[in-house]
Each structure stands twice: as structure tokens, then as C-alpha cells.
Motif scaffolding. Structure first.
Motif, PDB file in Angstrom:
ATOM      1  N   PRO A  95       0.655  -1.197  -0.015  1.00  0.00           N
ATOM      2  CA  PRO A  95      -0.164   0.019  -0.148  1.00  0.00           C
ATOM      3  C   PRO A  95       0.849   1.441   0.191  1.00  0.00           C
ATOM      4  O   PRO A  95       1.957   1.314   0.480  1.00  0.00           O
ATOM      5  CB  PRO A  95      -0.876  -0.089   1.158  1.00  0.00           C
ATOM      6  N   PRO A  96       0.436   2.212  -0.716  1.00  0.00           N
ATOM      7  CA  PRO A  96       1.111   3.453  -0.634  1.00  0.00           C
ATOM      8  C   PRO A  96       1.081   4.298   0.456  1.00  0.00           C
ATOM      9  O   PRO A  96      -0.273   4.053   1.284  1.00  0.00           O
ATOM     10  CB  PRO A  96       0.571   3.997  -2.174  1.00  0.00           C
ATOM     11  N   ALA A  97       1.827   5.233   0.817  1.00  0.00           N
ATOM     12  CA  ALA A  97       1.531   6.265   1.894  1.00  0.00           C
ATOM     13  C   ALA A  97       0.108   6.751   1.885  1.00  0.00           C
ATOM     14  O   ALA A  97      -0.415   6.828   2.781  1.00  0.00           O
ATOM     15  CB  ALA A  97       2.621   7.019   2.166  1.00  0.00           C
ATOM     16  N   LYS A  98      -0.046   7.184   0.903  1.00  0.00           N
ATOM     17  CA  LYS A  98      -1.549   7.938   0.604  1.00  0.00           C
ATOM     18  C   LYS A  98      -2.161   6.846  -0.270  1.00  0.00           C
ATOM     19  O   LYS A  98      -1.871   6.601  -1.265  1.00  0.00           O
ATOM     20  CB  LYS A  98      -1.269   9.203   0.067  1.00  0.00           C
ATOM     21  N   GLY A  99      -3.478   6.442   0.388  1.00  0.00           N
ATOM     22  CA  GLY A  99      -4.576   5.698  -0.559  1.00  0.00           C
ATOM     23  C   GLY A  99      -5.403   6.566  -0.729  1.00  0.00           C
ATOM     24  O   GLY A  99      -5.613   7.468  -1.279  1.00  0.00           O
ATOM     25  N   GLN A 100      -6.915   6.008   0.105  1.00  0.00           N
ATOM     26  CA  GLN A 100      -8.170   6.759  -0.207  1.00  0.00           C
ATOM     27  C   GLN A 100      -8.399   7.386   1.256  1.00  0.00           C
ATOM     28  O   GLN A 100      -9.385   7.982   1.694  1.00  0.00           O
ATOM     29  CB  GLN A 100      -8.987   6.096  -0.501  1.00  0.00           C
ATOM     30  N   GLN A 101      -7.496   7.713   2.307  1.00  0.00           N
ATOM     31  CA  GLN A 101      -7.668   7.725   3.717  1.00  0.00           C
ATOM     32  C   GLN A 101      -8.259   9.372   3.645  1.00  0.00           C
ATOM     33  O   GLN A 101      -9.036   9.650   4.650  1.00  0.00           O
ATOM     34  CB  GLN A 101      -6.674   7.538   4.691  1.00  0.00           C
ATOM     35  N   PHE A 102      -7.927  10.133   2.955  1.00  0.00           N
ATOM     36  CA  PHE A 102      -8.261  11.665   2.944  1.00  0.00           C
ATOM     37  C   PHE A 102      -9.757  11.811   2.453  1.00  0.00           C
ATOM     38  O   PHE A 102     -10.304  12.992   2.427  1.00  0.00           O
ATOM     39  CB  PHE A 102      -7.334  12.512   2.117  1.00  0.00           C
ATOM     40  N   ASP A 103     -10.280  10.872   1.768  1.00  0.00           N
ATOM     41  CA  ASP A 103     -11.664  10.751   1.247  1.00  0.00           C
ATOM     42  C   ASP A 103     -11.658  11.987   0.060  1.00  0.00           C
ATOM     43  O   ASP A 103     -12.771  12.744  -0.060  1.00  0.00           O
ATOM     44  CB  ASP A 103     -12.630  11.008   2.217  1.00  0.00           C
ATOM     45  N   TRP A 128      13.413  -2.653  -7.996  1.00  0.00           N
ATOM     46  CA  TRP A 128      12.086  -3.261  -7.759  1.00  0.00           C
ATOM     47  C   TRP A 128      11.372  -3.291  -9.310  1.00  0.00           C
ATOM     48  O   TRP A 128      11.643  -2.319  -9.871  1.00  0.00           O
ATOM     49  CB  TRP A 128      11.122  -2.446  -7.011  1.00  0.00           C
ATOM     50  N   PRO A 129      10.959  -4.374  -9.445  1.00  0.00           N
ATOM     51  CA  PRO A 129      10.849  -4.783 -11.101  1.00  0.00           C
ATOM     52  C   PRO A 129       9.277  -4.328 -11.584  1.00  0.00           C
ATOM     53  O   PRO A 129       8.903  -4.152 -12.595  1.00  0.00           O
ATOM     54  CB  PRO A 129      10.832  -6.243 -11.366  1.00  0.00           C
ATOM     55  N   LEU A 130       8.337  -4.077 -10.577  1.00  0.00           N
ATOM     56  CA  LEU A 130       6.950  -4.172 -10.753  1.00  0.00           C
ATOM     57  C   LEU A 130       6.466  -2.565 -10.545  1.00  0.00           C
ATOM     58  O   LEU A 130       6.996  -1.868  -9.434  1.00  0.00           O
ATOM     59  CB  LEU A 130       6.139  -4.835  -9.914  1.00  0.00           C
ATOM     60  N   PRO A 131       5.563  -2.040 -11.445  1.00  0.00           N
ATOM     61  CA  PRO A 131       5.085  -0.599 -11.235  1.00  0.00           C
ATOM     62  C   PRO A 131       4.503  -0.706  -9.781  1.00  0.00           C
ATOM     63  O   PRO A 131       3.596  -1.554  -9.480  1.00  0.00           O
ATOM     64  CB  PRO A 131       4.016  -0.508 -12.346  1.00  0.00           C
ATOM     65  N   LYS A 132       4.460   0.540  -9.116  1.00  0.00           N
ATOM     66  CA  LYS A 132       4.018   0.356  -7.790  1.00  0.00           C
ATOM     67  C   LYS A 132       2.627   1.153  -7.605  1.00  0.00           C
ATOM     68  O   LYS A 132       2.270   1.674  -8.492  1.00  0.00           O
ATOM     69  CB  LYS A 132       4.895   1.002  -6.712  1.00  0.00           C
ATOM     70  N   TYR A 133       1.992   0.677  -6.593  1.00  0.00           N
ATOM     71  CA  TYR A 133       0.445   1.338  -6.324  1.00  0.00           C
ATOM     72  C   TYR A 133       0.754   3.123  -6.448  1.00  0.00           C
ATOM     73  O   TYR A 133      -0.266   3.636  -6.946  1.00  0.00           O
ATOM     74  CB  TYR A 133      -0.014   0.925  -4.888  1.00  0.00           C
ATOM     75  N   ARG A 134       1.658   3.413  -5.905  1.00  0.00           N
ATOM     76  CA  ARG A 134       1.797   4.887  -5.867  1.00  0.00           C
ATOM     77  C   ARG A 134       1.997   5.533  -7.342  1.00  0.00           C
ATOM     78  O   ARG A 134       1.431   6.605  -7.571  1.00  0.00           O
ATOM     79  CB  ARG A 134       2.767   5.356  -4.969  1.00  0.00           C
ATOM     80  N   GLU A 135       2.531   4.900  -8.339  1.00  0.00           N
ATOM     81  CA  GLU A 135       2.533   5.101  -9.833  1.00  0.00           C
ATOM     82  C   GLU A 135       1.193   4.777 -10.582  1.00  0.00           C
ATOM     83  O   GLU A 135       0.791   5.645 -11.152  1.00  0.00           O
ATOM     84  CB  GLU A 135       3.711   4.295 -10.331  1.00  0.00           C
ATOM     85  N   HIS A 147     -12.003  -5.895 -13.060  1.00  0.00           N
ATOM     86  CA  HIS A 147     -12.083  -6.862 -11.733  1.00  0.00           C
ATOM     87  C   HIS A 147     -12.620  -6.179 -10.372  1.00  0.00           C
ATOM     88  O   HIS A 147     -12.375  -5.000 -10.345  1.00  0.00           O
ATOM     89  CB  HIS A 147     -10.520  -7.077 -11.533  1.00  0.00           C
ATOM     90  N   GLU A 148     -13.038  -6.982  -9.568  1.00  0.00           N
ATOM     91  CA  GLU A 148     -13.755  -6.425  -8.378  1.00  0.00           C
ATOM     92  C   GLU A 148     -12.745  -5.709  -7.282  1.00  0.00           C
ATOM     93  O   GLU A 148     -13.238  -5.227  -6.560  1.00  0.00           O
ATOM     94  CB  GLU A 148     -14.591  -7.495  -7.763  1.00  0.00           C
ATOM     95  N   LYS A 149     -11.385  -6.555  -7.258  1.00  0.00           N
ATOM     96  CA  LYS A 149     -10.592  -5.972  -6.344  1.00  0.00           C
ATOM     97  C   LYS A 149      -9.165  -5.995  -6.848  1.00  0.00           C
ATOM     98  O   LYS A 149      -8.233  -6.781  -6.562  1.00  0.00           O
ATOM     99  CB  LYS A 149     -10.482  -6.964  -5.273  1.00  0.00           C
ATOM    100  N   PRO A 150      -9.075  -5.099  -8.010  1.00  0.00           N
ATOM    101  CA  PRO A 150      -7.588  -4.798  -8.638  1.00  0.00           C
ATOM    102  C   PRO A 150      -6.536  -4.489  -7.803  1.00  0.00           C
ATOM    103  O   PRO A 150      -5.389  -4.786  -7.806  1.00  0.00           O
ATOM    104  CB  PRO A 150      -7.790  -3.947  -9.786  1.00  0.00           C
ATOM    105  N   PHE A 151      -6.769  -3.659  -6.466  1.00  0.00           N
ATOM    106  CA  PHE A 151      -5.793  -3.132  -5.704  1.00  0.00           C
ATOM    107  C   PHE A 151      -6.267  -3.477  -4.280  1.00  0.00           C
ATOM    108  O   PHE A 151      -7.275  -3.120  -3.834  1.00  0.00           O
ATOM    109  CB  PHE A 151      -5.418  -1.748  -5.946  1.00  0.00           C
ATOM    110  N   ALA A 152      -5.223  -4.251  -3.581  1.00  0.00           N
ATOM    111  CA  ALA A 152      -5.357  -4.289  -2.195  1.00  0.00           C
ATOM    112  C   ALA A 152      -5.402  -2.962  -1.357  1.00  0.00           C
ATOM    113  O   ALA A 152      -4.555  -2.150  -1.635  1.00  0.00           O
ATOM    114  CB  ALA A 152      -4.397  -5.237  -1.788  1.00  0.00           C
ATOM    115  N   GLY A 153      -6.175  -2.786  -0.356  1.00  0.00           N
ATOM    116  CA  GLY A 153      -6.119  -1.775   0.429  1.00  0.00           C
ATOM    117  C   GLY A 153      -6.998  -0.568   0.199  1.00  0.00           C
ATOM    118  O   GLY A 153      -7.098   0.581   0.786  1.00  0.00           O
TER     119      GLY A 153
END
Length: 724
Positions: free
Chosen positions: A249-257, A712-719, A335-341
């Protein structure tokens, strides 16, 4: 040397992206349904008698004679050719949640070698795809290949434009040579017919004399994610499973609404405009679009339509959404859940029932306590959900939807009905043998002269309910974003048909005893509430207290996984329901269980294999490379007398070892095939394989937070979620 070349190239590509230039767009009045052979087009093209026959078939499902089909085929061909089409296709909806097409040309050759166009009524009415190559649940053996597509004249044909040209698309049903349904459309049409018959009987008993054909209606709110396609190409998990199997999970997700209803990114806004113009050309009434809760997540909602057409349009919408996204450099993720968190994606199905004479029978009006039609039909829904809640859970059961059901983003896997304060009070009073005037919501007055006062709704909404009344319809909120709406609609229509049939029997008995319609209806409603009122719940569906009370005190089933839910499709109660309503035979229902169970098994099998492969070939090598760099640097510094904290290296070594050990366990688990039944196989996947996948992901995600970003080989959530 950096090992994240694909990720670096993706970021470089995206930095150069710009919104597509759409040029001047056409007004809605000019493009609306311009590529649809609808009733308006038919009236222009057909003889008066042929049009009259088609209109009757379209509106009531009346039988169409072959001679009229020949006339329609000729007019349809000429119209399609005028739009640039050289091919036609029977489009149908097998049990895969996606569409299928077989294309044929409007061409035959003459003895002289000339090419001429031809499209007869027989070609319009029937096609022959392979019946054993689609999921069929053993209805068709490999050597029993014949299947049929048959024109559905109640859903209009249309022109599909692609870079390769235009094709006339003809919505069809799909059946086996032996007559069984192999698709999602036949059960939907049958369920509408069953509901219509039962509803007509109830309305007749209630004194109605003029009753037109009843139909269910549907408006499906479609949630989806958009990421740049360059990210997807660098992620094997997204390309093959549709979701991220690893990702910290990135530092910022959806916590700020701050994403929900926020300003739509410019590139996304241009995509939406292009996408919706394509929908309008096909007569799909896109009504609303906005940012959804999670970063990178959006929603589109069409205006409601007759359920058969809405189901066809929903399938078409998903196809166009994906192809349009690709043209804009996006990947559309359903997909119903493409990204965790962060929140996953659903498809809220808004469902109602009505006709042209009685109107919307789930509209309570201003005084619902006086609206007997509404009370009776709403009571039928309450009874249906109470008796067949497990069926509703089963029809939205997929491996992907299991990731979101029951979390704080989607309704729980326990089916209950939310009515709102006003209606719940009405039905509870009926149960107690009394009924009083309802209280209106009152007026909203903010005390600001510049803000106009407006009427407040008499009840609040409940986003934690899986099956909620929302003013003039019920909203089935648990449907997955990638699913066809046909399955849920079939279940809702069928359970309503059954309940209306039960109510008709009870009502007939009460009327025969000498009671008037109002007294008889209230007596039946009271019995419904006494038997089935426990399914009504207006509280927090996410709370642990509700989960306990629902099961222990109310006797409702909690079916958290598809392994729990799918066997409900072949329970004796459900088999009997579909058989007596004529919607699905026992063989057709068992075939669906077999197909959906196989899809569940295959989905998890693919993901498990991908996880092991990515752990072995991408994540572990990155960990070893970084450890090598750290050890070399540490050795060099030690020669200079400098000691570094090596705790990070130790953590990486520990997590990498656990990663490989768990990979081996997961590999051994998914290679096991000695199961006594498909139910046992699903149970093993839910109880053993999925927990191992979650454990393996945990090690991979931890390594992402420890390994050098450069390696790190995979694009990250923050990107993926934030860089558009």
C-alpha cells in the motif's frame, strides 16, 4: 545495472502522454441511437403491417411469423449496408460473463462469378456456433457440437464500428441442439415471462381489468479503474488475472476521502466523453459519471431500461469501455478488487417492475400506506429475499467478488432487506394489525436565503445493505463489477414470480371468504411479515453484532466465499423454484453450477501459478540482487573501518526465504487434484490455497518496502493509482 527496465520505460512513456484530441463533437440530438435499428428506424423502413407486427413483438414478446422476418431482414440489410457494413454477426451471451460473436458476410456468388449481397429471414433467425466449445456444464459432450443462436427481436440490432469497418450486430439467444439454454439471455426472458404471468394474476385479483405486459427494469451503476496501459504491460498479474497479486500500500491511499466526486482528471474526462458518445450512438442512455472512492476509480451509471435490453447494453458497455480506454492509452480494469487496501468495484443493479397501465409497481407514492399495489409487490420482494437470499448470494459468487464482499466497501455476504424508516414502520404496523398515516420527510431549510428550500426524503439510505429500497426500486449492491447483470436479474425476477404466485393463492383464498380487496390484501401482507419480516434490517450491515444476530437470532445464512455460496444453486429449494416457474430445468441449473464452480477453480489456479512464477522470477531475484549490493557495500566499508546497520539486509534475507518456502507450499497445493467432488475442490481452494496466496503476498509486499526502488521490477501502487 537497474533490473526495473520495464517499470522505468512505463514511467517515461506516461510522462509524455496527453489527452486525445477528439475534435468537434456532435450534439446528442444528432448521434442518439443513430446506429440502432430501433422501432423508429423500422417504421421508416418496413411496411405498415410488418412494422405493426414488429412493434407488438418488441413490446409484448408476441410471436413473429417467418414472412415478417423476411421483410425485416431485407430492410435491416439495406440499412446496415448504407451504414458501411459488409458483415453481420449473431451476438450472444454464453456463461462466461463476456459476449461471443460469429461474423458472416452479406455475400453470395452467382453462377457467373458475380458477388451479390444476401440476407434472408432464415439467416436473421438462426445461426450455428459450436455448442460444445463454450462452457456448458456437461450439457454438450465434445463430440456433440451443434448449437444454435436465435434472433431475439425484443432487443434491437445495431451497427458496431471498429477500425476494421462496420458490422451489423444481431442480439441472440444461444441454445443446444437438444434445446437447453447455454446462455444468460434465455433464462432472463423466461424469468420476465414468469414474473409477468404471476403479476397479472395478482393485479387481476386486486380488481385491475386493463393490464399490459409487465417487465422488470434495470439500471446498473458500473464502477471501474483506469490505469495507464504501460503499467499493465509491466505487470504479468494484471495482464493475466486482471488484478495485482502483489503490491504494498502507498503512504497515501483513500484515507483523505478526497477522490470521491473530486475533479475528474483531464485525460480521463476526454476518455469519458469519447466513450459516452459511442454509447449514445448505440442508444445506451449513459446518465452519470464521476470519480469513485478509490484513487484511479470511476463510475458510469445509465438511465434504467427494460431488463433484457439493459442486460444487452451492459455487456456492450463493458466491451466499448475497454476498447475506448485502449485508444486513450488506458487499461480499463473491471476486476472486483484490482488493488488491495483501497475500495474494489461493484455493479449496483437497480431493479424495479412495472408496465404502461399500472406504472412502476415499486413506487410507493406520497402515501405508501394507501398504495396497495406497492405494498403487495414490496411484500413479495421481502418474502423472496428471505426465502432465497442464498440464491442471491450464489448468483454474485466469483473468486474476484469474494475479495470485496463483507469488507467496509461492499455489502456483507448475508442477504437482508433495507426499507428505510418510513416503510419499515408501515410494514411493522401491518404486522401488528394496524396502519397509520406516514410522516413525510419535511422540508430542508438551512436558514440561508440564497439556498432554496426543498423536500427531504422520508428515509435515509443505507450503503451497508446488500438489498436496499431506494425510493422507487431495489438496489442489489453486491453484484461484481465484471459480472453480467443477467444472473442477478434472473434470480430477482424468479423469486418475485414465486412470491407473487404465493400471494395470489393467499389473496384468492381471502377473497373467496368474502373479504374485500383491501382487507384481503392486508391479511396477506400481515402473514408475509409474520413469516418473513426477520429479513428486514436497517442497521449497520458491516458490524460484527449484525453478523452474529443475523445467523443466530434470525436464521439467515452467512456465505462468505464462493465455495460456500455456489452449492446453493443446486439446493433442493432452488432447483424446485426454477423448475416450477419454468425458468431453468434441473439440468440447466446444474450446468450453471458446474460452469461457475469451474470458473472459480480456474481463476484461483491461474492466480496461484502467477504468484509462484512472479515470486520466483521477479521478486526473489530483486531481493538477491539487493542483498548482493548491500553485502558488497558493507564489505567495502568494513575494510575502511566503517560498520553499517545490517538489519535491513537480515530482514530481506528472512522475508526472501519465507517467500520461497511459501511458494513451494503453494505450488504443491495447486498441483493437488485428488478431490472427491467439485465442492471438495472449491473448499480446499478457499480454506488452503487462498490463505497461502495471502501469506505469499505478505512476504512479497514486505520485500517491496525493503528493496531499493531502483531494483524493484513492478510498477508500484503509488505510480499506477496516481500518475495519469
Amino acid at each position: 545495472m537497474s533490473s526495473n527496465l520495464a517499470r522505468s520505460q512505463a514511467l517515461q512513456t506516461i510522462s509524455q502522454r496527453a489527452p486525445m484530441d477528439l475534435g468537434k463533437t456532435e450534439p446528442l440530438s444528432k448521434i442518439w441511437a443513430c446506429d440502432v435499428f430501433n422501432l423508429a428506424r423500422m417504421e421508416e423502413s418496413l411496411s405498415k403491417n410488418a412494422f405493426k407486427a414488429m412493434k407488438k413483438t418488441f413490446q409484448t414478446g408476441a410471436l413473429l411469423d417467418p414472412a415478417t422476418a423476411d421483410v425485416v431482414a431485407a430492410a435491416m440489410k439495406e440499412w446496415a449496408i448504407s451504414k458501411g457494413a459488409k458483415f453481420f454477426s449473431h451476438i450472444f451471451y454464453p456463461m462466461t460473463n463476456v459476449t461471443a460473436e460469429k461474423h458472416d458476410g452479406f455475400i453470395i456468388t452467382s453462377p457467373e462469378g458475380n458477388a451479390i449481397t444476401d440476407f434472408s429471414g432464415s439467416l436473421l433467425i438462426k445461426g450455428e456456433p459450436d455448442g460444445s466449445s463454450f462452457p456448458n456444464g456437461s450439457i454438450r459432450a465434445t463430440n456433440s457440437a451443434r448449437g444454435y443462436t436465435a434472433w431475439d427481436p425484443t432487443s434491437p440490432a445495431y451497427i458496431m464500428h471498429t477500425a476494421n469497418g462496420a458490422t451489423l450486430m444481431i442480439p441472440c439467444v444461444f441454445l443446444s441442439w437438444t434445446g437447453e439454454s447455454l446462455d444468460k439471455k434465455i433464462p432472463l426472458l423466461r424469468s420476465n415471462s414468469a414474473m409477468d404471468s404471476a403479476a397479472q394474476r395478482v393485479l387481476t385479483l386486486m380488481g385491475e381489468t386493463e393490464i399490459t405486459t409487465l417487465n422488470s427494469s434495470c439500471g446498473a451503476e458500473q464502477e471501474y479503474f483506469l490505469i495507464d496501459e504501460a503499467y499493465a504491460y509491466a505487470r504479468p498479474d494484471i495482464m493475466q488475472s486482471g488484478r495485482t497479486l502483489y503490491g504494498a500500500p502507498p503512504a497515501k491511499g483513500q484515507q483523505f476521502d478526497d477522490h470521491y466526486f473530486g475533479a475528474i482528471p483531464e485525460r480521463v474526462q476526454v476518455f469519458m466523453q469519447d466513450f459516452e458518445d459511442k454509447l449514445y450512438r448505440l442508444g445506451i442512455p449513459a446518465k452519470t459519471h464521476h470519480n469513485e472512492v478509490a484513487p484511479g476509480q470511476f463510475e458510469i451509471a445509465p438511465y434504467f431500461e427494460a431488463s433484457n435490453i439493459a442486460a444487452d447494453h451492459q455487456q456492450l458497455l463493458m466491451v466499448i469501455m475497454k476498447t475506448t480506454a485502449k485508444a486513450h492509452g488506458f487499461l480499463c480494469m473491471l476486476h472486483e478488487k484490482p488493488f488491495a487496501g483501497v475500495n474494489g468495484s461493484g455493479k449496483h443493479v437497480n431493479w424495479s417492475v412495472g408496465n404502461s397501465t399500472q406504472g412502476n409497481l415499486l413506487d410507493p407514492g406520497v402515501t405508501p400506506e394507501d398504495n396497495l399495489h406497492f405494498l403487495v409487490f414490496c411484500a413479495a420482494v421481502i418474502r423472496g429475499v428471505h426465502l432465497y437470499g442464498p440464491l442471491l448470494r450464489a448468483v454474485i459468487a466469483t473468486a474476484s467478488n469474494d475479495h470485496r464482499l463483507g469488507a467496509n466497501e461492499a455489502p456483507p455476504a448475508i442477504l437482508s432487506v433495507y426499507l428505510g424508516d418510513q416503510l419499515e414502520k408501515v410494514f411493522n404496523e401491518i404486522k401488528d394489525g394496524k396502519i397509520s398515516k406516514t410522516v413525510k420527510g419535511g422540508q430542508m431549510d438551512l436558514g440561508l436565503s440564497q439556498i432554496l428550500k426543498f423536500d427531504r426524503d422520508p428515509g435515509d439510505r443505507n450503503r451497508t445493505s446488500p438489498f436496499a429500497f431506494t425510493g422507487n426500486r431495489f438496489e442489489f449492491r453486491a453484484v461484481g463489477s465484471s459480472q453480467s447483470v443477467s444472473g442477478p436479474l434472473v434470480a430477482m425476477n424468479t423469486m418475485l414470480a414465486d412470491s407473487l404466485g404465493w400471494i395470489a393463492d393467499k389473496l384468492e383464498s381471502e377473497l373467496n371468504s368474502g373479504k374485500d380487496v383491501a382487507t384481503a390484501s392486508l391479511a396477506v401482507l400481515k402473514e408475509v411479515m409474520e413469516l418473513h419480516g426477520t429479513v428486514i434490517f436497517g442497521g449497520d450491515g458491516y458490524s460484527s453484532e449484525w453478523h452474529t444476530a443475523a445467523v443466530k437470532e434470525r436464521g439467515l445464512k452467512n456465505l462468505p466465499t464462493s465455495a460456500d455460496a455456489l452449492p446453493e444453486l443446486i439446493s433442493p429449494e432452488v432447483v424446485s423454484l426454477f423448475e416450477r416457474t419454468g425458468v431453468l430445468t434441473p439440468a440447466e441449473l446444474h450446468s450453471r453450477f458446474e460452469v461457475y464452480a469451474e470458473q472459480y477453480i480456474n481463476s484461483i489456479d491461474v492466480e496461484a501459478k502467477l504468484m509462484v512464477n512472479m515470486a520466483t522470477t521477479m521478486i526473489y531475484p530483486a531481493a538477491v540482487s539487493y542483498l548482493s549490493e548491500l553485502s558488497a557495500t558493507s564489505a567495502t566499508l568494513q575494510e575502511l573501518g566503517i560498520e553499517l546497520d545490517n538489519s535491513v539486509a537480515k530482514d530481506i534475507a528472512k522475508e526472501a526465504s519465507s517467500l520461497m518456502a511459501t511458494s513451494s507450499q503453494l505450488k504443491a497445493a495447486y498441483e493437488r487434484h485428488d478431490f472427491d467432488s467439485v465442492q471438495d475442490h472449491m473448499r480446499f481452494l478457499a480454506d488452503t490455497v487462498c490463505p497461502l496466496m495471502a501469506e505469499l503476498r505478505g512476504y512479497g509486499d514486505t520485500l517491496e518496502t525493503l528493496i531499493s526502488d531502483e531494483l524493484w521490477p513492478l510498477p508500484k501502487y503509488r505510480e499506477m493509482l496516481f500518475i495519469k
